[in-house]
Design a protein around this motif. Structure first.
Motif, PDB file in Angstrom:
ATOM      1  N   SER A 301       0.780  -1.212  -0.247  1.00 55.79           N
ATOM      2  CA  SER A 301      -0.073  -0.038  -0.195  1.00 55.79           C
ATOM      3  C   SER A 301       1.155   1.333   0.519  1.00 55.79           C
ATOM      4  O   SER A 301      -0.003   2.235  -0.225  1.00 55.79           O
ATOM      5  CB  SER A 301      -1.052  -0.073   0.916  1.00 55.79           C
ATOM      6  N   ASN A 302       2.430   1.107   0.121  1.00 53.31           N
ATOM      7  CA  ASN A 302       3.282   1.883   0.207  1.00 53.31           C
ATOM      8  C   ASN A 302       4.546   2.082  -0.427  1.00 53.31           C
ATOM      9  O   ASN A 302       5.137   1.317   0.118  1.00 53.31           O
ATOM     10  CB  ASN A 302       3.279   2.180   1.585  1.00 53.31           C
ATOM     11  N   ARG A 305       7.297   5.589   0.966  1.00 57.23           N
ATOM     12  CA  ARG A 305       7.757   6.464   2.575  1.00 57.23           C
ATOM     13  C   ARG A 305       8.266   4.531   2.760  1.00 57.23           C
ATOM     14  O   ARG A 305       7.300   3.411   2.281  1.00 57.23           O
ATOM     15  CB  ARG A 305       7.203   6.492   3.223  1.00 57.23           C
ATOM     16  N   TYR A 333       4.481  -2.403   3.166  1.00 58.65           N
ATOM     17  CA  TYR A 333       5.671  -1.007   2.195  1.00 58.65           C
ATOM     18  C   TYR A 333       6.173  -2.129   2.034  1.00 58.65           C
ATOM     19  O   TYR A 333       7.005  -3.800   1.922  1.00 58.65           O
ATOM     20  CB  TYR A 333       6.146  -0.753   4.178  1.00 58.65           C
TER      21      TYR A 333
END
Length: 362
Positions: A301-302, A305, A333
């Motif tokens: 989802s990311n 970062r 991540y």
């Protein structure tokens, strides 16, 4: 709704492809036996399994929350929440689930006989790079390897050891630090070399290293390419500091692609010139770039970062268990800290490398 359905189907196809490829690899090993008896690793933090724990340097990760998703939940010195790429490669070859660090006193030649890691976080092809952080330079990694060969011959006997040495798969992964922590950050090398000349300088260092390994009996090798280093969270955050929108730094990605092309040319040359060698260029750029650009396709989802801290700049000692911003689920991540992928991302990269480059050794 249609878009979500498309992502779901792509995820299912990816999972099925991975399962089928793993089944095929295992079946191949069952028919042919273990072709590669061990993995020998040289490089930087992308493949360091804990050597920096045992030298005087600030580049360490032997503390929480590093390793929190590793077996036993312990920090090992790997710059990840779990395993690194070479661990997954070793596992895919049916050798062992992790590769121990050579300087770790809890291991000895009985463990190292089936795989060993000489890598040191922060090092590079350029000796100046390793000097910046007081880490193990590549020439010293080679020195440790020569020492290891003597131990292996004492343990297995000269004849069996020599055969084993020629059958090992040698994995080499470094170069990012030379650019991001050296050439683009400090004036020393950038005042001596143009960017093109510096790339040629590093490529020559890579060639010299391969030739030395070959002279020592290595015959199966993999040279790793650079990742999309302009998309690392640390580099994207620098864009924010200077008024940008946190996009990938295209210049750094172009440099990575250019240097990868030089390494590929080196591999092709060595294949023709060195009798009996089997060497491949293992490129992580595209698969990691795809994860960064389309994280949901891979179940993330990311990707802008990192999980640790604010996800913008923390790594090493700044990525500590005292940081209240660290995420709870690293599987969401692509990056664990501002420089290094998560356990899950490493598994995807390793699977891609094994399928597309290292399968010739299976």
């Amino acid at each position: 709704m249609a878009k979500s359905g498309c992502y779901l189907w792509m995820m299912l196809i990816l999972i099925l492809t991975n399962l089928l490829s793993e089944k095929k690899m295992v079946e191949g090993r069952n028919k042919k036996g273990v072709v590669v008896p061990g993995i020998v690793v040289f490089g930087d933090s992308s493949v360091d399994s804990g050597n920096n724990n045992h030298i005087s340097t600030i580049l360490r990760s032997d503390f929480a929350p590093y390793g929190r998703d590793f077996e036993g939940g312990k920090p090992t010195g790997r710059f990840s929440n779990g395993k690194i790429v070479t661990d997954f490669i070793s596992e895919a070859f049916g050798i062992k689930p992790t590769i121990p660090a050579y300087l770790d006193p809890t291991y000895n030649i009985t463990h190292f006989a089936s795989g060993v890691c000489f890598a040191s976080a922060g090092t590079g092809y350029d000796n100046v790079t390793s000097d910046l952080f007081s880490v193990i330079p590549l020439w010293k990694e080679l020195q440790y390897y020569k020492e290891y060969q003597k131990k292996l011959r004492d343990y297995l006997g000269p004849s069996k050891a020599n055969t084993t040495i020629s059958q090992f798969l040698y994995v080499i992964s470094l170069g990012t630090n030379d650019f991001l922590e050296n050439y683009f950050l400090l004036p020393t090398r950038s005042s001596e070399f143009s960017l093109q000349d510096y790339q040629n300088f590093l490529a020559r260092a890579a060639e010299d290293f391969v030739r030395e390994l070959y002279a020592l009996g290595a015959r199966k090798m993999s040279i790793g390419g650079l990742p999309p280093m302009g998309c690392l969270p640390l580099e994207r955050s620098s864009r924010l500091v200077f008024g940008g929108g946190g996009e990938c730094v295209d210049k750094y990605n172009r440099v990575a692609r250019d240097f990868n092309a030089k390494l590929m040319g080196l591999v092709e040359m060595m294949e023709e010139e060195l009798e009996g060698i089997r060497i491949v260029f293992a490129n992580p750029f595209d698969v990691l770039y795809d994860m960064i650009q389309h994280p949901s396709y891979f179940g993330f989802s990311n990707s802008a970062r990192a999980c640790c801290g604010t996800g913008r700049f923390e790594m090493g000692f700044m990525c500590s268990k005292m940081n209240p911003f660290t995420c709870y689920d690293a599987n969401k991540y692509v990056f664990w800290d501002a420089f290094h992928p998560t356990h899950k991302a490493n598994s995807i990269i390793a699977n891609h490398i094994v399928q597309n480059y290292l399968s010739i050794f299976l």
